[in-house]
Each structure stands twice: as C-alpha cells, then as structure tokens.
Design a protein around this motif. Structure first.
Motif, PDB file in Angstrom:
ATOM      1  N   SER A  25     -33.019 -65.369  25.339  1.00 47.19           N
ATOM      2  CA  SER A  25     -34.610 -65.152  25.290  1.00 47.19           C
ATOM      3  C   SER A  25     -35.557 -66.000  23.722  1.00 47.19           C
ATOM      4  O   SER A  25     -36.144 -66.744  23.203  1.00 47.19           O
ATOM      5  N   ILE A  26     -34.713 -65.388  22.359  1.00 50.20           N
ATOM      6  CA  ILE A  26     -35.120 -64.943  21.134  1.00 50.20           C
ATOM      7  C   ILE A  26     -34.054 -66.256  20.700  1.00 50.20           C
ATOM      8  O   ILE A  26     -35.356 -66.824  20.406  1.00 50.20           O
ATOM      9  N   LYS A  27     -32.972 -67.300  20.952  1.00 49.72           N
ATOM     10  CA  LYS A  27     -33.080 -67.688  20.754  1.00 49.72           C
ATOM     11  C   LYS A  27     -33.237 -69.520  20.809  1.00 49.72           C
ATOM     12  O   LYS A  27     -33.481 -70.045  20.450  1.00 49.72           O
ATOM     13  N   LYS A  28     -33.815 -69.218  22.099  1.00 51.48           N
ATOM     14  CA  LYS A  28     -35.261 -70.292  22.464  1.00 51.48           C
ATOM     15  C   LYS A  28     -35.654 -70.861  22.467  1.00 51.48           C
ATOM     16  O   LYS A  28     -36.412 -71.413  21.834  1.00 51.48           O
ATOM     17  N   LYS A  29     -37.132 -69.318  22.061  1.00 50.07           N
ATOM     18  CA  LYS A  29     -38.046 -69.423  21.693  1.00 50.07           C
ATOM     19  C   LYS A  29     -37.990 -69.831  20.000  1.00 50.07           C
ATOM     20  O   LYS A  29     -39.238 -70.386  19.767  1.00 50.07           O
ATOM     21  N   TRP A  30     -37.807 -68.299  19.998  1.00 52.56           N
ATOM     22  CA  TRP A  30     -36.742 -69.085  17.842  1.00 52.56           C
ATOM     23  C   TRP A  30     -36.184 -69.160  17.072  1.00 52.56           C
ATOM     24  O   TRP A  30     -34.849 -68.748  16.969  1.00 52.56           O
ATOM     25  N   PRO A  31     -35.456 -70.678  17.284  1.00 46.26           N
ATOM     26  CA  PRO A  31     -33.482 -71.038  17.428  1.00 46.26           C
ATOM     27  C   PRO A  31     -33.879 -70.677  15.671  1.00 46.26           C
ATOM     28  O   PRO A  31     -32.379 -70.061  15.591  1.00 46.26           O
ATOM     29  N   LYS A  32     -34.382 -70.970  14.963  1.00 46.87           N
ATOM     30  CA  LYS A  32     -34.507 -70.469  13.757  1.00 46.87           C
ATOM     31  C   LYS A  32     -34.448 -69.073  12.861  1.00 46.87           C
ATOM     32  O   LYS A  32     -33.378 -68.812  11.498  1.00 46.87           O
ATOM     33  N   LEU A  33     -34.901 -68.534  14.185  1.00 48.31           N
ATOM     34  CA  LEU A  33     -34.259 -66.760  13.630  1.00 48.31           C
ATOM     35  C   LEU A  33     -33.029 -65.894  13.570  1.00 48.31           C
ATOM     36  O   LEU A  33     -32.122 -66.614  14.014  1.00 48.31           O
ATOM     37  N   HIS A  34     -32.816 -65.783  12.444  1.00 44.28           N
ATOM     38  CA  HIS A  34     -31.575 -65.088  12.005  1.00 44.28           C
ATOM     39  C   HIS A  34     -31.828 -64.046  13.036  1.00 44.28           C
ATOM     40  O   HIS A  34     -32.143 -62.221  13.040  1.00 44.28           O
ATOM     41  N   VAL A  35     -30.332 -63.886  14.165  1.00 41.75           N
ATOM     42  CA  VAL A  35     -29.962 -62.681  15.214  1.00 41.75           C
ATOM     43  C   VAL A  35     -28.420 -62.217  15.467  1.00 41.75           C
ATOM     44  O   VAL A  35     -28.040 -62.920  15.658  1.00 41.75           O
ATOM     45  N   ARG A  36     -28.675 -61.117  14.940  1.00 40.75           N
ATOM     46  CA  ARG A  36     -27.524 -60.544  14.719  1.00 40.75           C
ATOM     47  C   ARG A  36     -26.922 -59.392  15.994  1.00 40.75           C
ATOM     48  O   ARG A  36     -27.968 -58.825  16.016  1.00 40.75           O
ATOM     49  N   ALA A  37     -26.303 -59.740  16.403  1.00 37.50           N
ATOM     50  CA  ALA A  37     -25.143 -59.369  18.155  1.00 37.50           C
ATOM     51  C   ALA A  37     -24.565 -57.485  17.545  1.00 37.50           C
ATOM     52  O   ALA A  37     -23.475 -57.921  17.139  1.00 37.50           O
ATOM     53  N   VAL A  38     -24.946 -56.195  18.041  1.00 38.31           N
ATOM     54  CA  VAL A  38     -24.218 -54.907  17.728  1.00 38.31           C
ATOM     55  C   VAL A  38     -24.154 -54.349  18.514  1.00 38.31           C
ATOM     56  O   VAL A  38     -25.076 -54.381  19.045  1.00 38.31           O
ATOM     57  N   SER A  42     -16.840 -53.821  21.564  1.00 39.04           N
ATOM     58  CA  SER A  42     -16.645 -55.729  22.197  1.00 39.04           C
ATOM     59  C   SER A  42     -16.524 -56.427  22.774  1.00 39.04           C
ATOM     60  O   SER A  42     -16.938 -57.952  23.192  1.00 39.04           O
ATOM     61  N   LEU A  43     -17.217 -55.746  24.408  1.00 39.85           N
ATOM     62  CA  LEU A  43     -17.681 -56.608  25.122  1.00 39.85           C
ATOM     63  C   LEU A  43     -18.925 -56.910  25.104  1.00 39.85           C
ATOM     64  O   LEU A  43     -19.222 -58.237  25.361  1.00 39.85           O
ATOM     65  N   ALA A  44     -19.984 -56.188  24.677  1.00 40.23           N
ATOM     66  CA  ALA A  44     -21.604 -56.999  24.189  1.00 40.23           C
ATOM     67  C   ALA A  44     -21.650 -56.976  24.047  1.00 40.23           C
ATOM     68  O   ALA A  44     -22.446 -58.211  23.606  1.00 40.23           O
ATOM     69  N   THR A  45     -20.663 -57.147  22.247  1.00 41.40           N
ATOM     70  CA  THR A  45     -20.480 -58.301  21.315  1.00 41.40           C
ATOM     71  C   THR A  45     -20.516 -59.302  21.618  1.00 41.40           C
ATOM     72  O   THR A  45     -21.002 -60.353  21.212  1.00 41.40           O
ATOM     73  N   SER A  46     -19.442 -59.583  22.428  1.00 42.49           N
ATOM     74  CA  SER A  46     -19.303 -61.261  22.770  1.00 42.49           C
ATOM     75  C   SER A  46     -20.121 -61.386  23.515  1.00 42.49           C
ATOM     76  O   SER A  46     -20.040 -63.078  23.387  1.00 42.49           O
ATOM     77  N   ALA A  47     -21.035 -60.969  24.698  1.00 35.33           N
ATOM     78  CA  ALA A  47     -21.354 -61.366  25.501  1.00 35.33           C
ATOM     79  C   ALA A  47     -22.621 -61.635  24.771  1.00 35.33           C
ATOM     80  O   ALA A  47     -23.234 -63.040  24.639  1.00 35.33           O
ATOM     81  N   MET A  48     -23.070 -61.191  23.152  1.00 34.75           N
ATOM     82  CA  MET A  48     -24.841 -61.212  22.699  1.00 34.75           C
ATOM     83  C   MET A  48     -23.731 -62.666  22.122  1.00 34.75           C
ATOM     84  O   MET A  48     -24.412 -63.763  21.778  1.00 34.75           O
ATOM     85  N   LEU A  49     -23.206 -62.565  21.432  1.00 35.26           N
ATOM     86  CA  LEU A  49     -22.189 -63.914  20.529  1.00 35.26           C
ATOM     87  C   LEU A  49     -21.931 -64.772  21.425  1.00 35.26           C
ATOM     88  O   LEU A  49     -22.762 -66.271  21.185  1.00 35.26           O
ATOM     89  N   ARG A  50     -21.671 -65.078  22.850  1.00 34.45           N
ATOM     90  CA  ARG A  50     -21.702 -66.599  23.722  1.00 34.45           C
ATOM     91  C   ARG A  50     -23.622 -66.351  23.711  1.00 34.45           C
ATOM     92  O   ARG A  50     -23.783 -68.088  24.258  1.00 34.45           O
ATOM     93  N   ALA A  51     -24.346 -65.763  23.803  1.00 33.17           N
ATOM     94  CA  ALA A  51     -25.495 -66.010  24.020  1.00 33.17           C
ATOM     95  C   ALA A  51     -26.150 -66.508  22.888  1.00 33.17           C
ATOM     96  O   ALA A  51     -27.556 -67.134  23.265  1.00 33.17           O
ATOM     97  N   GLY A  52     -25.714 -66.761  21.865  1.00 35.07           N
ATOM     98  CA  GLY A  52     -26.029 -67.741  20.905  1.00 35.07           C
ATOM     99  C   GLY A  52     -26.118 -66.449  19.589  1.00 35.07           C
ATOM    100  O   GLY A  52     -27.220 -67.526  18.824  1.00 35.07           O
ATOM    101  N   ALA A  53     -26.054 -64.963  19.144  1.00 39.02           N
ATOM    102  CA  ALA A  53     -26.589 -64.724  18.243  1.00 39.02           C
ATOM    103  C   ALA A  53     -25.973 -65.181  17.309  1.00 39.02           C
ATOM    104  O   ALA A  53     -24.604 -66.003  17.013  1.00 39.02           O
TER     105      ALA A  53
END
Length: 144
Positions: A25-38, A42-53
C-alpha cells in the motif's frame, strides 16, 4: 538511500502478511518513499521484500538497529510487547520499538492478546487504510 531521506520502517513477524499489506500500500501510493522491511524472521522479511520494500533485514539486532534509524515505524501492535507475535518479539526488540523516536503507526491484531477500546474488530484492510491515512498525515506534516 541518500542521507537525509525519510526512512519508513515496517516491522512484522510470523508470515509477514500485515507487513506485506503495508509495504504494498505504501509503495503504491508513494513509490519514491524509502521503505525498509524488518522481519522478526526471514519469512516475514521475504514477504515484505516481495511486496516492494526497498531493502530489508531480519532478526533481533535488525529490529533494534532500524528502530533507532526510522523516521516512521509501522507494524502490528504486538511489536511493542515482549514475547509478542507468538514469542517472536524479544524483550530487546519491544524495548527498541517502544524507545524509538520514530512516529509509530501500529495496527491492532486479534492474535496478540491486546484489546483496544476502540470499537468492534475490523478486517485487516480497514486497519491498512487507517494506517495509510495516518502515514499521509505525517508525510504532509513533514512536507513530503
């Protein structure tokens, strides 16, 4: 990430579903915003990276370090509770999130044994929409 850029940190655990929804949702609305997945795992991090972090890290030290670096921090409310998210949140993680000077936008979860006196439980999408509204208010206040 350039020095001075706003850093949005999304913290999640277990399967990373809530974090994935936030990142998408964040990357869709603000694509240039730097979003870091923490992720607490590793499963949670991987899911967030696949989502565009933009980048990500995993584990206790990653949560502790990035909570200090964050300007805005989002995730399930269980990240504030020692042993939250079925034990994935260590006391050090919860302490670091709580002590962070970042603005924290936390989503309720029926799975973390915390009940908010804020009305009836809602679907996850409702909370994601509310989180985006609060994030937008913070970004506008910062001139982003």
């Amino acid at each position: 990430m350039k020095h001075g850029d706003l850093l949005v940190v999304v913290v999640d655990g277990q399967g990373g579903g809530m974090g994935r929804g936030l990142v998408e949702s964040i990357k869709k609305k603000w694509p240039k915003l730097h979003v870091r997945a923490v992720g607490t795992n590793s499963l949670a991090t991987s899911a967030m990276l696949r989502a565009g972090a933009d980048d990500g890290a995993t584990g206790e030290n990653a949560v502790v370090f990035n909570a200090r670096q964050a300007d805005l921090l989002l995730g399930p409310i269980g990240i504030l509770t020692p042993n939250g998210l079925l034990g994935e949140v260590s006391p050090a993680m919860a302490g670091a999130v709580g002590a962070s000077e970042a603005v924290k936008i936390l989503l309720p979860s029926q799975r973390c044994s915390i009940r908010l006196a804020a009305g009836d439980p809602q679907p996850l999408q409702f909370y994601l929409d509310q989180a985006l509204r609060l994030l937008e208010e913070e970004l506008v206040a910062r001139g982003v």
